[in-house]
Design an enzyme around this catalytic site. Structure first.
Site, mmCIF file in Angstrom:
data_model
loop_
_atom_site.group_PDB
_atom_site.id
_atom_site.type_symbol
_atom_site.label_atom_id
_atom_site.label_comp_id
_atom_site.label_asym_id
_atom_site.label_seq_id
_atom_site.Cartn_x
_atom_site.Cartn_y
_atom_site.Cartn_z
ATOM 1 N N ASP A 5 -8.646 -8.863 4.132
ATOM 2 C CA ASP A 5 -8.335 -7.553 5.043
ATOM 3 C C ASP A 5 -9.421 -7.455 6.094
ATOM 4 O O ASP A 5 -10.048 -6.647 6.126
ATOM 5 C CB ASP A 5 -8.192 -6.332 4.260
ATOM 6 C CG ASP A 5 -7.860 -5.283 4.921
ATOM 7 O OD1 ASP A 5 -7.217 -5.504 5.995
ATOM 8 O OD2 ASP A 5 -7.662 -4.007 4.580
ATOM 9 N N GLU A 27 -12.676 -2.278 12.179
ATOM 10 C CA GLU A 27 -12.455 -1.324 10.757
ATOM 11 C C GLU A 27 -13.512 -1.825 9.854
ATOM 12 O O GLU A 27 -14.521 -0.773 9.271
ATOM 13 C CB GLU A 27 -11.348 -1.797 10.170
ATOM 14 C CG GLU A 27 -10.973 -0.925 8.777
ATOM 15 C CD GLU A 27 -9.696 -1.209 8.154
ATOM 16 O OE1 GLU A 27 -9.670 -0.462 7.023
ATOM 17 O OE2 GLU A 27 -8.973 -1.733 8.917
ATOM 18 N N GLU A 52 0.761 -1.399 0.002
ATOM 19 C CA GLU A 52 -0.068 -0.076 -0.108
ATOM 20 C C GLU A 52 0.961 1.273 -0.024
ATOM 21 O O GLU A 52 0.735 2.102 0.745
ATOM 22 C CB GLU A 52 -1.055 -0.008 1.282
ATOM 23 C CG GLU A 52 -1.955 -1.403 1.226
ATOM 24 C CD GLU A 52 -2.778 -1.281 2.350
ATOM 25 O OE1 GLU A 52 -3.953 -1.787 2.038
ATOM 26 O OE2 GLU A 52 -2.555 -0.723 3.332
#
Length: 701
Positions: free
Chosen positions: A391, A419, A312
């Site tokens: 993820d 998240e 990332e």
């Protein structure tokens, strides 16, 4: 110094004194001079000072296996010992004869492993905690404090316990200064950093000490202080701001919590002024050796480094034609003389994918990158692998990399920060999801499960992305405290049941009747299924608002470069990861690969993760067409939220007003969120498929 009274500025969570009538019953006495034994006694006294008054006085003897055989009057003491501790040492005669003899027998017959403990009770009700070492004595004492002797011992006169894994760690994604988008904690949902403030140390250092006590009460023994996305300011923790790390480490050390630091792979360039960070360049290796020597001169017991590289946008060895073994081993060599460890994250994938190319599959990435390197990593490298291949989605299969690596140390990575599971606003009890991972039959043959497999591998570890912040209750939603508690319990005992964890947290956190504990437990055990039902269907992920990852946006990532697709069209939905698609299923051991690649045997909750199916395909597990299953689960999820809220309403008056008011508004918001998810998802698939709901419920065309 520690705060005089515990938790002056925050919730005590499961250390709530009002739920611990036994705290005042026992008077701690020390045998030996281990500082962690003294810390254990001090922690007991701190909580007992606020616990209900007790008429009975019994002895709680705290010692180690080493000191159990040494009479207290011959124990060496240090002139620098705190006067209170010194008085305890002088006043502590041998354990009561019956208790001492029983403790010695228990320890001789079943000696606890490192950091483990034995807890022994005599006929008079006196209790001894005997640690395999000082850490074990601390953990045993705090476990006794949290749960209580009656519940912990039951009908037994003695128990022994030791952690399944040596390293039990939390990763904090904390920034020294606020990130313009993420704030002081990346993916933080509970306020600002406990550690940092305005580029320096947080003013409330007593709270850091309280946090050390919270971690020790769970047996968590390591923390990485800063964000794995290491920005320029955080890179200075290795040098200019090393004193910050030193100060925090000195506080956490009191509770046997080791400190790690996340480092930027390009630090030799950004901090050191070199023109390269090639791991095979001797100048780079030398810079890391010298820097690491300086770090350990300040903090001799630093745990090591955490690294996110080639991921990332973070720099890494790929830029120089090197692989991740080259990068990790270079850092490992710098740490090895000091006993340090490299936690090397395997979250490595192409985040600039072309959505038009259906052969690309982000789920394959970690296995493709790291399996060819198995056996090439240094002994002090731990590959930190997310529990699923993507993820931390609502429902993922176990990462095949965790099952495939056999000659490399691994750390299972979980995420406590919610998240993709409700932002610590919606209630979602994560241990039920983690339990599913740990219970996986690794060969699909009725044999070893993943928890046994992980525990049997030398040097394995467990890590979780922390979910705490400076909110009064630490975790935003009070129910999210149960996720931190559950992680600690599973990190210690990989076989702990979700039901037991939920019930323990409820009973330890709130003073109320059995109906309260039962209601809170039932809510937690329902919450994961409910959240999954009203959000992403049957293994599909990333149907969330891009950026903040909260709330529905079904096509939000569908044409993005992040590789997070569901491929819904007018005929069907799901990702073909079988040999006719990306071939991801073949990364699993043969029996699991066969199970996942075949629609007839694939678990329904993962069906769309592994298969692209027509809307009219009848699912073998539920016996209904796929489109109907999508409708049914989303309506059911909303009803489950309403049922959980009703359970809460029936017992809420037993909860302190401050907590009650906050939870009330979160339930209101969660019900609204669930309805919005239901309506958007159902409408989306009605418009795509043209197939109405057989139950004729309201769906907005």
């Amino acid at each position: 110094m520690p705060s005089v009274m515990p938790f002056a500025t925050s919730s005590p969570m499961w250390l709530e004194p009002s739920t611990k009538p036994w705290a005042g019953v026992y008077t701690p006495r020390l045998l030996g001079d281990d500082p962690l034994v003294a810390q254990a006694a001090d922690d007991w006294r701190r909580l007992a000072a606020q616990a209900p008054a007790a008429a009975v006085n019994r002895e709680l003897s705290i010692t180690t296996v080493h000191d159990l055989a040494i009479p207290a009057d011959t124990a060496d003491t240090d002139d620098a010992v705190d006067p209170t501790t010194q008085a305890d040492l002088n006043d502590a005669a041998d354990l009561p004869d019956a208790l001492a003899q029983a403790a010695r027998v228990v320890v001789a017959q079943a000696p606890p492993g490192p950091e483990g403990y034995a807890i022994v009770r005599d006929a008079a009700g006196n209790v001894a905690v005997v640690g395999a070492d000082g850490a074990g004595a601390l953990y045993g004492t705090l476990r006794l404090l949290v749960v209580g002797p009656e519940r912990l011992l039951g009908d037994e006169d003695a128990i022994t316990s030791a952690p399944d894994l040596t390293l039990r760690m939390l990763d904090h994604w904390d920034n020294l200064v606020p990130h313009p988008v993420m704030g002081t904690i990346e993916r933080g949902y509970a306020g600002d950093s406990v550690f940092f403030e305005a580029g320096g140390l947080a003013q409330d250092t007593a709270r850091i000490d309280d946090y050390g006590l919270v971690l020790a009460s769970l047996g968590i023994n390591a923390v990485c202080l800063n964000n794995v996305n290491v920005h320029a300011m955080e890179s200075t923790l290795l040098r200019e701001r090393l004193d910050l790390v030193k100060t925090i480490a000195s506080i956490l050390r009191r509770h046997h919590v080791a400190t790690f630091v996340a480092v930027n792979f390009a630090a030799p360039m950004t901090v050191g002024g070199l023109d390269t960070c090639d791991p095979l360049d001797e100048r780079v290796a030398q810079w890391w050796r010298e820097t690491t020597d300086g770090v350990y001169a300040a903090i001799p017991d630093l745990g090591g480094y955490v690294v996110k590289a080639d991921s990332e946008g973070q720099p890494g060895p790929f830029a120089y034609g090197r692989d991740h073994a080259d990068g990790a081993n270079m850092l490992a060599a710098a740490l090895a003389p000091h006993g340090g460890t490299v936690m090397w994250r395997c979250f490595v994938y192409n985040h600039r994918q072309d959505w038009r190319d259906r052969s690309l599959d982000r789920a394959r990435a970690a296995y493709d990158h790291f399996m060819p390197l198995d056996g090439r990593f240094a002994d002090n490298v731990l590959l930190q692998i997310k529990h699923g291949p993507l993820d931390f989605q609502v429902h993922e299969p176990v990462s095949p990399l965790l099952l495939g690596l056999k000659r490399t140390r691994v750390a299972l990575e979980l995420q406590i920060a919610q998240e993709y599971t409700g932002h610590q606003w919606d209630t979602y009890f994560l241990p039920t999801a983690w339990r599913e991972v740990l219970d996986l039959d690794v060969a699909d043959d009725g044999g070893t499960n993943f928890s046994d497999d992980l525990a049997s591998r030398p040097g394995s570890a467990i890590v979780a992305v922390a979910g705490v912040g400076r909110d009064w209750n630490w975790t935003g939603n009070t129910f999210s405290q149960a996720n931190l508690y559950g992680y600690g319990r599973l990190a210690w005992d990989l076989h702990a049941s979700g039901r037991d964890i939920a019930a323990e947290w409820a009973t330890a956190s709130f003073a109320g009747d059995d109906a309260l504990s039962e209601a809170l437990t039932a809510i937690l055990l329902t919450s994961r299924e409910a959240y999954e039902n009203y959000t992403s269907p049957l293994g599909v992920g990333f149907m969330v608002t891009p950026g903040d990852h909260y709330g529905p946006n079904i096509d939000g990532y569908e044409y993005s470069p992040w590789g997070t697709y569901h491929f819904a069209d007018r005929d069907g939905v799901g990702v073909d990861r079988t040999p006719t698609g990306s071939g991801y299923t073949e990364q699993y051991p043969p029996a699991l690969a066969a199970r996942y690649r075949t629609v007839a045997t694939c678990p329904e909750r993962l069906m769309l993760f592994f298969h692209h199916l027509r809307y009219d395909h009848v699912l073998p597990e539920s016996g209904v067409p796929l489109i109907q299953r999508i409708y049914d689960t989303h309506f059911e999820g909303v009803e489950q939220v309403r049922a959980m809220r009703q359970r809460w309403e029936a017992v809420r008056k037993q909860i302190p007003e401050r907590i009650r008011a906050d939870i009330d508004r979160r339930w209101q918001a969660q019900e609204h969120n669930a309805i919005e998810w239901r309506d958007q998802v159902c409408t989306y698939f009605l418009r795509h498929s043209g197939i109405p709901d057989a139950a004729r419920r309201t769906i907005y065309p």
